[in-house]
Design an enzyme around this catalytic site. Structure first.
Site, PDB file in Angstrom:
ATOM      1  CG  LEU A 139      -1.870  -1.154   1.398  1.00 45.20           C
ATOM      2  CD1 LEU A 139      -2.801  -0.927   2.583  1.00 45.20           C
ATOM      3  CD2 LEU A 139      -2.675  -1.389   0.126  1.00 45.20           C
ATOM      4  N   GLY A 155       1.197  -5.424   0.849  1.00 49.52           N
ATOM      5  CA  GLY A 155       0.182  -5.454  -0.204  1.00 49.52           C
ATOM      6  C   GLY A 155       0.683  -6.110  -1.489  1.00 49.52           C
ATOM      7  CG  ASN A 194       6.384  -5.761   5.505  1.00 46.83           C
ATOM      8  OD1 ASN A 194       5.495  -5.911   4.680  1.00 46.83           O
ATOM      9  ND2 ASN A 194       7.179  -4.704   5.500  1.00 46.83           N
ATOM     10  CD  GLU A 195       0.564  -6.574   5.737  1.00 43.16           C
ATOM     11  OE1 GLU A 195       1.153  -7.611   6.120  1.00 43.16           O
ATOM     12  OE2 GLU A 195       0.314  -6.341   4.550  1.00 43.16           O
TER      13      GLU A 195
HETATM   14  C1  LIG Z   1      -6.175  -3.792   8.762  1.00 44.36           C
HETATM   15  C2  LIG Z   1      -5.903  -4.022   7.359  1.00 44.36           C
HETATM   16  C3  LIG Z   1      -4.496  -4.216   6.925  1.00 44.36           C
HETATM   17  C4  LIG Z   1      -4.614  -5.125   5.822  1.00 44.36           C
HETATM   18  C5  LIG Z   1      -3.497  -5.458   5.103  1.00 44.36           C
HETATM   19  C6  LIG Z   1      -2.823  -4.323   4.586  1.00 44.36           C
HETATM   20  C7  LIG Z   1      -2.007  -4.730   3.493  1.00 44.36           C
HETATM   21  C8  LIG Z   1      -0.937  -4.155   3.268  1.00 44.36           C
HETATM   22  C9  LIG Z   1      -0.350  -3.086   4.112  1.00 44.36           C
HETATM   23  C10 LIG Z   1       0.787  -2.426   3.368  1.00 44.36           C
HETATM   24  O1  LIG Z   1       1.017  -2.743   2.221  1.00 44.36           O
HETATM   25  S1  LIG Z   1       1.652  -1.195   4.157  1.00 44.36           S
HETATM   26  C11 LIG Z   1       3.040  -0.911   3.095  1.00 44.36           C
HETATM   27  C12 LIG Z   1       4.134  -1.762   3.537  1.00 44.36           C
HETATM   28  N1  LIG Z   1       5.241  -1.684   2.585  1.00 44.36           N
HETATM   29  C13 LIG Z   1       6.497  -1.843   2.947  1.00 44.36           C
HETATM   30  O2  LIG Z   1       6.795  -2.048   4.106  1.00 44.36           O
HETATM   31  C14 LIG Z   1       7.551  -1.745   1.864  1.00 44.36           C
HETATM   32  C15 LIG Z   1       8.358  -0.519   2.020  1.00 44.36           C
HETATM   33  N2  LIG Z   1       9.335  -0.390   0.939  1.00 44.36           N
HETATM   34  C16 LIG Z   1      10.498  -1.077   0.890  1.00 44.36           C
HETATM   35  O3  LIG Z   1      10.808  -1.894   1.712  1.00 44.36           O
HETATM   36  C17 LIG Z   1      11.408  -0.750  -0.257  1.00 44.36           C
HETATM   37  O4  LIG Z   1      10.996   0.454  -0.825  1.00 44.36           O
HETATM   38  C18 LIG Z   1      11.440  -1.846  -1.369  1.00 44.36           C
HETATM   39  C19 LIG Z   1      10.042  -2.225  -1.825  1.00 44.36           C
HETATM   40  C20 LIG Z   1      12.178  -3.071  -0.852  1.00 44.36           C
HETATM   41  C21 LIG Z   1      12.211  -1.265  -2.596  1.00 44.36           C
HETATM   42  O5  LIG Z   1      13.476  -0.826  -2.190  1.00 44.36           O
HETATM   43  P1  LIG Z   1      14.319   0.133  -3.161  1.00 44.36           P
HETATM   44  O6  LIG Z   1      15.634   0.360  -2.496  1.00 44.36           O
HETATM   45  O7  LIG Z   1      14.301  -0.404  -4.541  1.00 44.36           O
HETATM   46  O8  LIG Z   1      13.485   1.491  -3.248  1.00 44.36           O
HETATM   47  P2  LIG Z   1      13.387   2.637  -2.143  1.00 44.36           P
HETATM   48  O9  LIG Z   1      14.488   3.588  -2.340  1.00 44.36           O
HETATM   49  O10 LIG Z   1      13.187   2.055  -0.799  1.00 44.36           O
HETATM   50  O11 LIG Z   1      11.982   3.317  -2.553  1.00 44.36           O
HETATM   51  C22 LIG Z   1      11.883   4.264  -3.619  1.00 44.36           C
HETATM   52  C23 LIG Z   1      10.962   5.386  -3.173  1.00 44.36           C
HETATM   53  O12 LIG Z   1       9.660   4.837  -2.946  1.00 44.36           O
HETATM   54  C24 LIG Z   1       9.247   5.112  -1.577  1.00 44.36           C
HETATM   55  N3  LIG Z   1       8.433   3.985  -1.122  1.00 44.36           N
HETATM   56  C25 LIG Z   1       8.794   2.709  -0.992  1.00 44.36           C
HETATM   57  N4  LIG Z   1       7.778   1.950  -0.585  1.00 44.36           N
HETATM   58  C26 LIG Z   1       6.717   2.791  -0.436  1.00 44.36           C
HETATM   59  C27 LIG Z   1       5.360   2.604  -0.052  1.00 44.36           C
HETATM   60  N5  LIG Z   1       4.871   1.395   0.267  1.00 44.36           N
HETATM   61  N6  LIG Z   1       4.570   3.671  -0.025  1.00 44.36           N
HETATM   62  C28 LIG Z   1       5.029   4.903  -0.348  1.00 44.36           C
HETATM   63  N7  LIG Z   1       6.309   5.148  -0.749  1.00 44.36           N
HETATM   64  C29 LIG Z   1       7.137   4.091  -0.782  1.00 44.36           C
HETATM   65  C30 LIG Z   1      10.562   5.230  -0.818  1.00 44.36           C
HETATM   66  O13 LIG Z   1      10.376   5.920   0.371  1.00 44.36           O
HETATM   67  C31 LIG Z   1      11.418   5.974  -1.828  1.00 44.36           C
HETATM   68  O14 LIG Z   1      11.004   7.323  -1.813  1.00 44.36           O
HETATM   69  P3  LIG Z   1      12.085   8.507  -2.010  1.00 44.36           P
HETATM   70  O15 LIG Z   1      13.097   8.357  -0.903  1.00 44.36           O
HETATM   71  O16 LIG Z   1      12.661   8.297  -3.384  1.00 44.36           O
HETATM   72  O17 LIG Z   1      11.281   9.761  -1.875  1.00 44.36           O
END
Ligand SMILES: CCCCCC/C=C\CC(=O)SCCNC(=O)CCNC(=O)[C@H](O)C(C)(C)COP(=O)(O)OP(=O)(O)OC[C@H]1O[C@@H](n2cnc3c(N)ncnc32)[C@H](O)[C@@H]1OP(=O)(O)O
Length: 289
Positions: free
Chosen positions: A94, A140, A162-163
């Site tokens: 998400l 997600g 990893n929620e």
């Molecule tokens: C009660 C109901 C709950 C039900 C279930 C809910 C289901 C899902 C919940 C979720 O999905 S919460 C989201 C959880 N996501 C994460 O924990 C992943 C976080 N991201 C990462 O670990 C890494 O970004 C990656 C996917 C391993 C990729 O790594 P990479 O080194 O290639 O890229 P980054 O430099 O980290 O990221 C680039 C840029 O994108 C931003 N970003 C990354 N992930 C997200 C995200 N999920 N949402 C918004 N933005 C994200 C990251 O901060 C970087 O931004 P900038 O620094 O360039 O501004």
């Protein structure tokens, strides 16, 4: 916020075969958040998530995804391969900016209902679905993968739910999708620890079905999977899948409003906001180190 009105704007499936009654209007035509490539010869559709840089899942992406699923149902495709067109990331889950800081109720409720709708359409699709996990698939991203019928993954990436460490409690329909793939105790451990598994570990516990080394291999394995249904009447296959998944689907269909309300309350709690906030900051800070 009027939940029933919002739910009406999303579709409420009244039968197991989801009614294709969301009129698809791309919310983001200019951005092309989802790319679809249908192979006329094989009838297989390759759907690529295309929200750079990491396919974080936003309201607009969910809306577009639902539209694409409706199109594929109408086209009666033979199968769908879901993959990413971002480098190294299948989907980062998400979009955290939909959850933090303190989202508006209106936006959040729409976001959540379209997330539910995307899951319903994918989980109950009449055609066979393969996730080609061609990059990291946390949270997600993993939900999308486990909602497909078959999972292929490239080596050296991470997948999991990893929620919990991010301060989010996975909702019941997400837990049910995982339980449908993994035996109970492995599913529970994965959820409560929030550990992300590498490709080999994911294969060893059965979270993914095959490890593939490149896209060509992934397409060949997908074709083999689709071919296992070639002699099965399409309607019988679809109904078998949908009846088999009926309890999981019903659990959400009967509780869409309460699921959204519950998650909104959880997200808006100051403690939850604080945890998500420091997690998001740590993601940003990682880059500076
Ligand atoms: C009660 C109901 C709950 C039900 C279930 C809910 C289901 C899902 C919940 C979720 O999905 S919460 C989201 C959880 N996501 C994460 O924990 C992943 C976080 N991201 C990462 O670990 C890494 O970004 C990656 C996917 C391993 C990729 O790594 P990479 O080194 O290639 O890229 P980054 O430099 O980290 O990221 C680039 C840029 O994108 C931003 N970003 C990354 N992930 C997200 C995200 N999920 N949402 C918004 N933005 C994200 C990251 O901060 C970087 O931004 P900038 O620094 O360039 O501004």
């Amino acid at each position: 916020m009027n939940f029933s009105r919002l739910i009406k704007n999303c579709s409420i499936p009244s039968r197991w075969l989801l009614a294709n009654n969301i009129r698809y209007q791309s919310s983001s035509a200019a951005q092309n958040l989802i790319q679809v490539d249908i192979n006329e010869e094989t009838g297989v559709s390759v759907v690529s998530l295309n929200r750079k840089p990491v396919n974080s899942l936003s309201l607009e992406l969910f809306k577009d995804f639902c539209g694409v699923m409706d199109d594929l149902e109408r086209e009666k495709v033979r199968g769908m391969v879901l993959k990413s067109s971002c480098d190294n990331v299948f989907s980062s889950g998400l979009d955290i900016t939909e959850l933090y800081p303190n989202p508006s109720e209106e936006r959040f409720e729409a976001f959540w209902l379209w997330f539910q709708e995307s899951w319903l359409k994918l989980y109950a699709s009449s055609f066979p679905t393969v996730a080609f996990v061609n990059g990291h698939a946390p949270a997600g991203g993993c939900v999308f993968a486990i909602s497909c019928e078959y999972r292929l993954m490239l080596p050296y990436y991470k997948i999991g739910l990893n929620e919990a460490p991010v301060g989010i409690v996975a909702t019941e329909w997400v837990m049910n999708s995982l339980r449908a793939v993994l035996p109970g105790k492995n599913a529970e451990r994965l959820l409560t620890s929030g550990r992300l598994l590498d490709t080999q570990e994911a294969f060893d516990i059965g979270l993914i079905d095959q490890i593939v080394n490149n896209e060509e291999e992934a397409m060949a394995r997908s074709e083999e999977f689709f071919a296992t249904f070639d002699n099965v009447p399409k309607l019988a296959r679809a109904l078998t899948k949908q009846v088999y998944r009926k309890n999981d689907l019903n659990q959400l269909i009967k509780n869409r409003s309460s699921d959204a309300k519950q998650f909104l309350n959880h997200i808006l709690r100051p403690e939850t906001q604080k945890i998500i906030g420091s997690y998001f900051k740590s993601l940003k800070d990682r880059k500076k180190d």
